[in-house]
Structure formats: structure tokens, C-alpha cells
Design an enzyme around this catalytic site. Sequence first.
Site, mmCIF file in Angstrom:
data_model
loop_
_atom_site.group_PDB
_atom_site.id
_atom_site.type_symbol
_atom_site.label_atom_id
_atom_site.label_comp_id
_atom_site.label_asym_id
_atom_site.label_seq_id
_atom_site.Cartn_x
_atom_site.Cartn_y
_atom_site.Cartn_z
ATOM 1 N N GLU A 176 0.923 -1.011 0.009
ATOM 2 C CA GLU A 176 -0.099 -0.018 0.030
ATOM 3 C C GLU A 176 0.777 1.162 -0.187
ATOM 4 O OE1 GLU A 176 -1.708 3.526 1.073
ATOM 5 O OE2 GLU A 176 -1.492 2.216 3.085
ATOM 6 N N CYS B 53 -2.159 8.418 4.177
ATOM 7 C CA CYS B 53 -1.954 8.344 2.685
ATOM 8 C C CYS B 53 -3.411 8.381 2.136
ATOM 9 C CB CYS B 53 -1.853 6.604 2.461
ATOM 10 S SG CYS B 53 -1.938 5.637 3.651
#
Length: 550
Positions: free
Chosen positions: A294, A328
Amino acid sequence: MSSHGIFRVPEPYNEPVRSYAPGTPEREELRLRLQEMESQQLEIPLVIGGADVTTGDTFDAVQPHKRSHVLATVHKGGAKEVDRAIAAAADAWEDWSRTPWEERAAVLLRASELLAGPWRQTLNAATMLGQSKTAHQAEIDASCELIDFWRFNVQYMRRIYEEQPISSPGVWNRLEYRPLEGFVFAVTPFNFTAIGGNLPTSAALMGNCVVWKPASTAAYSAWFLMQLLEEAGLPPGVINLVYGSGAAVGDPVIANPNLAGIHFTGSTAVFNGMWRDVAKNLDAYRNYPRIVGETGGKDFIVAHPSADVDAVATAIVRGAFEYQGQKCSAASRVFAPSNLWPKLRERLADEVKTLKIGDVSDFSNFMGAVIDGSSFKTQKAAIDEASAANGTASVLVGGGYDDSDGWFVEPTVIETSDPDFRTMKEELFGPVVTAFVYDEKKYEDTLDLIDAGAPYGLTGAVFAQDRHAVELASERLRYAAGNFYVNDKPTGAVVGQQPFGGARASGTNDKAGSMWNLIRWVSPRTVKELFVPPTDYRYPFLGPEPDAGR
């Protein structure tokens, strides 16, 4: 040890978030733990095969909001320590890979209860001091989300194991979900203690053994996580904690033929480099390594002309500036329609000015400092560029910065007339959000602009009271966000509710907080058992034809 029962796991539930409001017992508990931990300076070793390992090569873990304050001296590892950690993982694998699933589950369930109880304020305080999170941000991360990961992952493991093939008469078909053959390399970021706890333990839960390299800027909380797991009963060598630079630790790991998988959260550039290095070593591996990552994001909020201005403004403030934009999933580009922009612009300018910044031990502060000097320079460069843009862009509110004591950057809103302005395209990972105002009659064109405007595909949000506008955004932005939010900010995914991850340059979209992540850490084996095997090779079709004359 063999199992004599088909066991039900405790029903998982999301850990309630404590408020830390004035007068609450948790507020006082956290204050006392902060004071206690801040008054101590630790020496933090590596943990390999259950043993503390010191190297003499050290770095300081400091408070980002008070960078002169050293929390710990941390020992770094290199190729020698990596080889030792891989060997320890291999030794532990012999027993751990064969340990009944319920025993592995019990370790994480015990860890979740320890974190929900006596370890809660230690992990919260470590995250506040070492990563400059506010009490609320530490609570939802280091406590609640990690507790949720540990509880729900046990259920997901059980669901995977229950996925079995059908059997025809006289046959028993089974699927065995074996741990990977080799070790898993877990690389975790600074911004979420929960990720630091989940990436190594999710692989370990499925029977794997792990070499864990946390970000150096999260070394302090990682140490306490390791102690918590040891108290929960994690056997030595199942997870081996190795601090150090990406090259010093990562290069010898990726060169090892027994690398079975990489579980990564971090920047797109680093992940791409690791993938290239794996490809170069492909012929040397015993198995194809599982690569789960990720990575970055350039997450968006798009408001339709029918959107509620106050809701959009609140989503921008929370989505862009909670934890200094160092998520993020944080909103970093806003697409606002021309009919709403005057009011939204005014509301943002007023609201952002009220956000207090400072030492996170002061519970009245909404934001702390960015993580380090490198991040500070990145935010400063973006703000200076907007300030000098000569009409293409300007700073609407914020724009201040000061690194004299901590790495402080004011929450900043940039307004631009250029959808290709750098801050609309490149990930900054800080408290800087850029707004582009579009012609209210060109909503559909704007959706296409969002989809093509950045290489990422992590999170995004649409605000609209017009249902057709929501449906249109959902279709046009189908691959622009792996987590798509309707009338809500693009941050705050909850385990068991919103499995998290994105594709494109945002990663492999293996959805942390779901069974789809855990399935990557097993290698299924099909077993067919025939109860009464044939004793003659001849099939019926080989028999003689009947006598036509009878």
C-alpha cells in the site's frame, strides 16, 4: 499439540473510541503516562530470536514537535543482523508453521485485550511522543485500529480455513492453507502505529515468520509493540525486529533465496524499487515472493454544485489536516464548483485559522509537527512555490512554517487556476491541500480531469445532494479510488467496515482489514482422499460388445 474440537472464535467488534474529554479518567491516565515516558531516555535494541541485540551503530528517536528532546537511542542493524534474523525466522518456522491455528489466534486475541487494557496508554503515549499525534489521533490508531486488526483478523483466518471444496461420493476433498515456504519481510511506515502492528502480525497469524523493519521515525512505538507481543505469548523468532536504513536491511533481505513475501506500506518510489530488485533476483528464489504493498496517494474531494458547503468545508479541514495530512488517505486536492466556491472559500479561511498547532501533550492542539526535517522541506517548497506563482496559484490561508524547535507547518490551503499545478499532482504528505475551481456547468469534464490528474488510486470523496451526480462520479471515478466516500471525508477507514487499499500507483489493493489480505500469506494445498481405491485399471467402456445374435 493436536486439536480436538472445531472452535468458534470470539465475535469481533470495533473497539470503542475514548473521548479524552476534560474530566475523563482516560485523559488523566494518558497525561501521567506521557509525563512518565517523556522523563525517560531509553536504549532500544534489535530483537532477533527473542534476544535483545545491540550493534553500537545508533540513531536518536526524537519528538517531532520538540526535536531537541531525545526519547531513545536506537541500535541499527545491517547485513549481519539481517542474516541472523532470517535464520531465527527459519528456526521458529519449524514449530510456528505447525502450531494449531487456534493457538496462533490466541496470541493475537491476548494482545488485543492487553492493548485494550493495561497497554493502551503506553502505546498512545509512545505514538504521541514519537510520531506527534494528538490524543485523539493516537487513540483511533495505536489503540482502536490495532485492536480491531487483531480481533477481526482471527475471524478472517477462520473464514479462509472454512472455504473448502465439495466432495463426490467415496471421496474427501480438502484445502489446506499452508504458511508460505520461507520468511516474510514486513516494512512499516511512521504514520500509523496500527500498520506497524498489523503488517508483521497478519502474516504471522497465518503461520509465517517475519523479519520486521519499521520506519526509523516510528522506532519508539515499534519497541513497545514488540514488548506487548512478547507479553501476549508470541514465541521467539516469529517476528524479528530489525531497525536500519532501507538499503542496509532491505538489500540483504531481498537477496535471500528464502524470501517468501513482502508486506509493505510506504512510498510508491520505494515500493517500485523493491519490486525491481525482486525481479532482478527472481531466478534465485525458491518460490515467487508474494508482493503486497500500500503506497502513495493524491486523494481528492470533488463537490457537485448541489453539495452542502458546510459539509464540504468540514471534510476538507478534517480530511486534509488531521495528523498534519500525513495519512495516505488524506485529502490533498479539492475540486470545487464555481457556484459554491465564494462561500466555501470564506468558510475554509475562517475555519483553518482556528486550528491550533503545537506540542501534542497540550490537548487543546489540533495538530502537531510533521515527522522530520525532510518532510518540513517538502511542505516549505510547496508553499513557497504557490506564493511565488504570480497568479497561477496563491495561498488562501496558512502558509507559515517554523523548524526552530519542532517541524511545524501551518495547515495551508492553496488556490489554483491550473489543474496541472504541481501541488495538484504530486504527493506532499503534509498539511497542504490545493483547491481548483471548476465551471459549475462542467462537472462531468471535471470527473475526467480528476481521473487523469494523478497516477494514484487510493481514496476519494464526492459531495452532492443530487443522487445522479453521485452515481456519475462513482462510475467515472471507478478506478480513481479503492476507497470511495459519498458525502464523507476520504480518511478514517475502520477495520471490518471499510477494507482499505487502492490500485494504480497506490499499491496492490489487497485490502488491509479484510480476508483478502490474509489470503496472500498462505499457499493452499489440495488433498484428495479416495476411500476405496480401484484395483483394476479397466474402465467400463473397454468391455466387450454384447453378442448381437442373442
